[in-house]
Design a protein around this motif. Structure first.
Motif, PDB file in Angstrom:
ATOM      1  N   ASP A 168       0.773  -1.395  -0.033  1.00 40.00           N
ATOM      2  CA  ASP A 168      -0.070   0.023   0.184  1.00 40.00           C
ATOM      3  C   ASP A 168       0.864   1.389  -0.124  1.00 40.00           C
ATOM      4  N   LYS A 169       2.117   1.006   0.110  1.00 39.61           N
ATOM      5  CA  LYS A 169       3.168   2.285   0.213  1.00 39.61           C
ATOM      6  C   LYS A 169       3.933   2.348  -0.988  1.00 39.61           C
ATOM      7  N   SER A 180      -0.103   6.512  -7.638  1.00 36.45           N
ATOM      8  CA  SER A 180      -1.230   5.749  -7.279  1.00 36.45           C
ATOM      9  C   SER A 180      -0.832   4.379  -8.009  1.00 36.45           C
ATOM     10  N   GLU A 234      -1.817   0.215  -7.852  1.00 35.82           N
ATOM     11  CA  GLU A 234      -2.452  -0.784  -7.029  1.00 35.82           C
ATOM     12  C   GLU A 234      -2.019  -2.164  -7.293  1.00 35.82           C
TER      13      GLU A 234
END
Length: 253
Positions: free
Chosen positions: A140-141, A234, A236
């Protein structure tokens, strides 16, 4: 005397027939065995079963680095060395990456030539490149790490790949999927030819592979992308697919 000789001759002939009985019997019994093997070969069905499962990745492999140009090879190399040292320090001390998770992926210094009809080939300077491959588990980072790396000298992203660190733990699931698929296909074929599906005679596996959901190749990070005002990256991880194939041979009843 003649009668005795004739009798002995008959015994000899009979003995020969008896002795040859085993060979003759083998010869006669061998033919049905050959035909039986051929019959078995005619009473089989071969199918390929495919298995696929979707799982969440647990590790990212990032390849980031530095490119620099200078008038001399030494100058270009020094420029990348300084930036890579800064980048490595960031990864170890700020992002707390273990040294084992940081590895040089590529390094080169090469001349940069220009060409014109008037001057021909002319040395313009030297390009140097140094890339690091990073293993990172806090998925997530990942975007934040890339942004921070760009602010601290990284001007290349060669690759971002999400995968599973230990795919072996999912082998049973994906193989069972492939076996079920093979049995379904073989059952449909057997039913279509008015036969029953028998036992499995042989199985061979084609291997297990993973298809990453996200993979970005060679992204040059410019000043706008690394500036404070630019929006954060971003990235994912999504899911990855593990697949395998099995070649299965079934007996037909």
């Amino acid at each position: 005397m003649k009668i005795w000789v004739k009798s002995l001759g008959s015994v000899l002939i009979a003995g020969t027939l008896l002795a040859g009985g085993t060979a003759a019997g083998d010869l006669l019994s061998g033919a049905p065995h050959a035909y039986a093997d051929e019959a078995v070969q005619r009473n089989v069905v071969n199918v390929v079963g495919n298995g696929e499962i979707s799982i969440k990745p647990d590790i990212a492999y990032l390849t980031i680095g530095v490119e620099a140009q200078a008038a001399t090879a030494q100058g270009a190399q020094k420029a990348t060395a300084a930036q890579i040292a800064k980048l490595t320090n960031l990864l170890k001390n700020t992002w707390k990456l273990d040294a084992a998770d940081i590895q040089t992926a590529s390094f080169y210094v090469q001349p940069n030539y220009t060409y014109s009809d008037k001057e021909g080939q002319k040395l313009k300077g030297y390009n140097a490149s140094h890339s690091l491959q990073i293993k990172y588990r806090q998925l997530d980072k990942v975007g934040q790490l890339l942004d921070d790396a760009a602010k601290n000298g990284a001007n290349r992203i060669d690759n971002v790949r999400f995968t599973v660190e230990n795919p072996d733990q999912f082998q049973e699931q994906v193989i069972n999927k492939a076996l079920a698929n093979a049995e379904l296909k073989a059952g449909i074929i057997a039913k279509g030819v008015k036969r029953g599906l028998g036992t499995v005679l042989s199985v061979s596996q084609g291997g297990i592979s993973s298809a990453p959901v996200f993979e970005q190749n060679y992204l040059t990070m410019d000043k706008a992308a690394s500036s404070e005002s630019a929006p954060g990256s971003s990235v994912e991880p999504g899911e990855i697919k593990l697949t395998t194939s099995l070649s299965v041979q079934y007996e037909l009843k």
